[in-house]
Scaffold this active site. Structure first.
Site, short mmCIF file in Angstrom:
data_model
loop_
_atom_site.label_atom_id
_atom_site.label_comp_id
_atom_site.label_asym_id
_atom_site.label_seq_id
_atom_site.Cartn_x
_atom_site.Cartn_y
_atom_site.Cartn_z
CE1 TYR A 145 -3.54 -2.62 0.57
CE2 TYR A 145 -4.65 -0.61 1.22
CZ TYR A 145 -4.70 -1.93 0.83
OH TYR A 145 -5.91 -2.55 0.72
CE LYS A 191 1.85 -17.56 -3.52
NZ LYS A 191 0.96 -18.75 -3.57
CG ASP A 224 -2.03 -20.17 -2.08
OD1 ASP A 224 -1.44 -20.20 -0.98
OD2 ASP A 224 -1.58 -20.75 -3.10
CG ASP A 248 -8.11 -4.81 1.62
OD1 ASP A 248 -9.03 -4.35 2.32
OD2 ASP A 248 -8.11 -4.77 0.38
CG ASP A 252 -13.81 -7.26 2.05
OD1 ASP A 252 -13.44 -6.57 3.02
OD2 ASP A 252 -14.41 -6.79 1.06
C1 IPM Z 1 -10.38 -1.38 4.16
C2 IPM Z 1 -10.64 -0.70 2.84
C3 IPM Z 1 -9.49 0.24 2.54
C4 IPM Z 1 -8.21 -0.58 2.46
C5 IPM Z 1 -9.66 1.10 1.27
C6 IPM Z 1 -10.95 1.88 1.28
C7 IPM Z 1 -8.48 2.02 1.06
O1 IPM Z 1 -10.84 -1.65 1.84
O2 IPM Z 1 -10.23 -0.69 5.17
O3 IPM Z 1 -10.33 -2.62 4.21
O4 IPM Z 1 -7.92 -1.18 1.41
O5 IPM Z 1 -7.50 -0.65 3.46
MN MN Z 2 -10.92 -3.71 2.56
#
Ligand code: IPM
Ligand code: MN
Length: 364
Positions: A145, A191, A224, A248, A252
């Site tokens: 990042y 990885k 993975d 990240d 999710d």
């Molecule tokens: C998160 C979001 C952020 C990230 C974005 C909005 C920059 O997806 O906090 O997980 O990638 O960190």
């Molecule tokens: Mn995110």
């Protein structure tokens, strides 16, 4: 530890549903503060697309100063189609990255648990997800990042995944410290079969374990494989420590366990001021319609209360969430036949009432 009688909260609603959900979080926080006998002073500031529209930059100096001056920062979400053509430092997301960096908030804590009331809300079978209780410790101010060099020249573009030993050491330390308070198990995700940066990551985590935390258990997984194991056997995980990008993605994915991204809170700590934000994004398609789930933002508020040294108030908030879910209230993301539909505000109010009742019941 002596407790302060008031706290200054920098409130950054941002874009899309960011305002919908953090308004509810603030209402809950204010109510439990009042019932517990402390005060919150809230200072609203701009970030993301909202800041771009108003000031031309996604992270204005005034916002930076207000955040560094606060006791904690509550953030909604950033981004949306309106700014999709923006690039680089003109993207709303850049504002969030600048904020994390400015706060030195290198440790992003993303707890994922499956409340009993939600065991059948997951797209995964309930016998797999029931009882899940894990914590993702995501490195937040380094890795790909932020790594240099990065750029776009001619027909090529590149980013750099870069970690120093010191950066890995300090995030590993956070992960082991949490494992010590939890069930004593750390899974480090990398990885290392391909990336040299992951080989350094693995070496450092292994060393921190051997030198300072040999009494805890440590396993390493390739990212993975980790993605597959987290949905196959989520209960086996306690603390997962990983870099910025892998964290990240995995967070999710982990949201499928309780059934909605609208449930996952986060705290970003390690610097002088903590940042508290839901894991979900700005969901511009449902903004302002009462459809957003405020629970992730409200539970981020609970993490804030813990960090501010108000664990009883944090407990009341978590109780409020559990009680509202247990009595069948669900926002649009989780509603189905047989449950009680609640708008964003109705869900917030229900949680608030339960939280306040809980405080008033417990003898001081
Ligand atoms: C998160 C979001 C952020 C990230 C974005 C909005 C920059 O997806 O906090 O997980 O990638 O960190
Ligand atoms: Mn995110």
């Amino acid at each position: 530890m002596t407790q302060a009688s008031s706290y200054r909260i920098a409130w950054l609603p941002g874009d899309g549903i960011g305002r919908d959900v953090t308004e509810q979080a603030l209402a809950v926080l204010r109510a439990v503060a009042e019932a517990s006998g402390f005060a919150l002073h809230v200072d609203e500031q701009l970030i993301g697309g909202a800041a771009l529209d108003e000031t031309g930059v996604p992270f204005p100096d005034a916002t930076c100063e207000a955040c560094l001056d606060a006791d904690a920062v509550l953030l909604g979400a950033v981004g949306g189609p309106k700014w999709d053509a923006n690039t680089g430092a003109q993207r709303p997301e850049s504002g969030l990255l600048q904020l994390r960096k400015a706060l030195g908030a290198f440790a992003n804590l993303r707890p994922v648990s499956v409340p009993d009331a939600l065991a059948d809300a997951s797209p995964l079978r309930s016998e797999i997800v029931a009882g899940t209780d894990l914590l993702i410790v995501r490195e937040l101010t380094g890795g790909i990042y932020f790594g240099e060099p990065r750029g776009r020249t001619g027909d090529e573009a590149y980013n750099t995944m870069r970690y120093s030993e010191a950066e890995v050491d300090r995030i590993a330390e956070v992960a082991f410290a949490w494992a010590r308070k939890r069930r004593g198990h750390v899974t480090s995700v990398d990885k290392a079969n391909v990336l040299v940066v992951s080989q350094l990551w693995r070496d450092v985590v292994t060393r921190v374990h051997a030198e300072r935390h040999a009494d805890l258990s440590l396993e390493h997984l390739y990212v993975d494989n980790a993605a597959m194991q987290v949905v196959r056997r989520p209960r086996d995980f306690d603390v997962i420590v990983t870099g910025n990008l892998f964290g990240d993605i995995l967070s999710d994915l982990a949201a499928t366990l309780p059934g909605s991204l609208g449930l996952l809170p986060s705290a970003s700590v390690g610097g002088p001021v903590g940042l508290f934000e839901p894991v979900h994004g700005s969901a511009p398609d449902i903004a302002g319609q009462g459809k957003a789930n405020p629970i992730a933002a409200i539970l981020s508020g609970a993490m804030m209360l813990d960090e501010l040294g108000r664990p009883e108030a944090a407990r009341a908030v978590r109780h409020g969430v559990e009680a509202a879910l247990a009595e069948g209230y669900r926002t649009a993301d989780l509603w189905r036949e047989g449950l009680t539909y609640a708008s964003t505000d109705e869900m917030g109010a229900r949680i608030r009432d339960h939280a306040v009742q809980f405080i008033n019941q417990v003898p001081a």
